[in-house]
Design a protein around this motif. Sequence first.
Motif, short mmCIF file in Angstrom:
data_model
loop_
_atom_site.label_atom_id
_atom_site.label_comp_id
_atom_site.label_asym_id
_atom_site.label_seq_id
_atom_site.Cartn_x
_atom_site.Cartn_y
_atom_site.Cartn_z
N VAL A 5 0.86 -1.17 0.00
CA VAL A 5 0.00 0.00 0.00
C VAL A 5 0.90 1.23 0.00
O VAL A 5 1.69 1.42 0.92
N ILE A 6 0.79 2.02 -1.04
CA ILE A 6 1.59 3.24 -1.15
C ILE A 6 0.67 4.40 -0.82
O ILE A 6 -0.32 4.63 -1.51
N GLU A 30 -11.67 -6.51 10.68
CA GLU A 30 -11.26 -7.88 11.02
C GLU A 30 -10.90 -8.63 9.74
O GLU A 30 -11.62 -8.55 8.74
N GLY A 31 -9.74 -9.28 9.74
CA GLY A 31 -9.29 -10.03 8.57
C GLY A 31 -8.22 -9.32 7.75
O GLY A 31 -7.61 -9.93 6.89
N LEU A 32 -8.00 -8.04 8.03
CA LEU A 32 -6.93 -7.28 7.38
C LEU A 32 -5.78 -7.18 8.37
O LEU A 32 -5.98 -6.73 9.51
N THR A 33 -4.60 -7.61 7.96
CA THR A 33 -3.44 -7.66 8.86
C THR A 33 -2.36 -6.69 8.41
O THR A 33 -1.95 -6.70 7.25
N LEU A 58 -9.58 -4.20 2.20
CA LEU A 58 -8.71 -3.06 1.89
C LEU A 58 -9.54 -1.85 1.47
O LEU A 58 -9.24 -0.73 1.86
N GLN A 59 -10.57 -2.08 0.68
CA GLN A 59 -11.42 -0.98 0.24
C GLN A 59 -12.11 -0.30 1.43
O GLN A 59 -12.19 0.92 1.48
N ARG A 60 -12.58 -1.07 2.39
CA ARG A 60 -13.20 -0.49 3.58
C ARG A 60 -12.19 0.31 4.38
O ARG A 60 -12.49 1.40 4.88
N TRP A 61 -10.97 -0.20 4.50
CA TRP A 61 -9.93 0.49 5.25
C TRP A 61 -9.53 1.79 4.56
O TRP A 61 -9.39 2.83 5.21
N VAL A 62 -9.37 1.75 3.23
CA VAL A 62 -9.02 2.95 2.47
C VAL A 62 -10.07 4.04 2.66
O VAL A 62 -9.74 5.22 2.81
#
Length: 90
Positions: A5-6, A30-33, A58-62
């Motif tokens: 991830v940049i 949960e599930g993203l490390t 990843l999309q939710r985190w972004v």
Amino acid sequence: MLFMVIEKFRDQNVKAVYRHFRDKGRMMPEGLTFVGSWVTADVGRCFQLMECDDVTLLQRWVAEWSAVVEFEIVPVVPGKDTAAALAGQL
């Protein structure tokens, strides 16, 4: 899968990013490390190695960070795995 991830800090505002982190934490579903991170010497970008099996995590985190960070996400594999995959063709 592994993802590089940049992150480019919006308006070169590293302080806003670290305030956001201090106040809200990493905010990973949960599930993203989180594997590790590296920040450039000019504090303009961050490179994070993340792991997950579902890209929508990843999309939710972004989405949680998009106010202060622009993202580029690149699926990656360890070099040794690539070497093993190509071994029969070398």
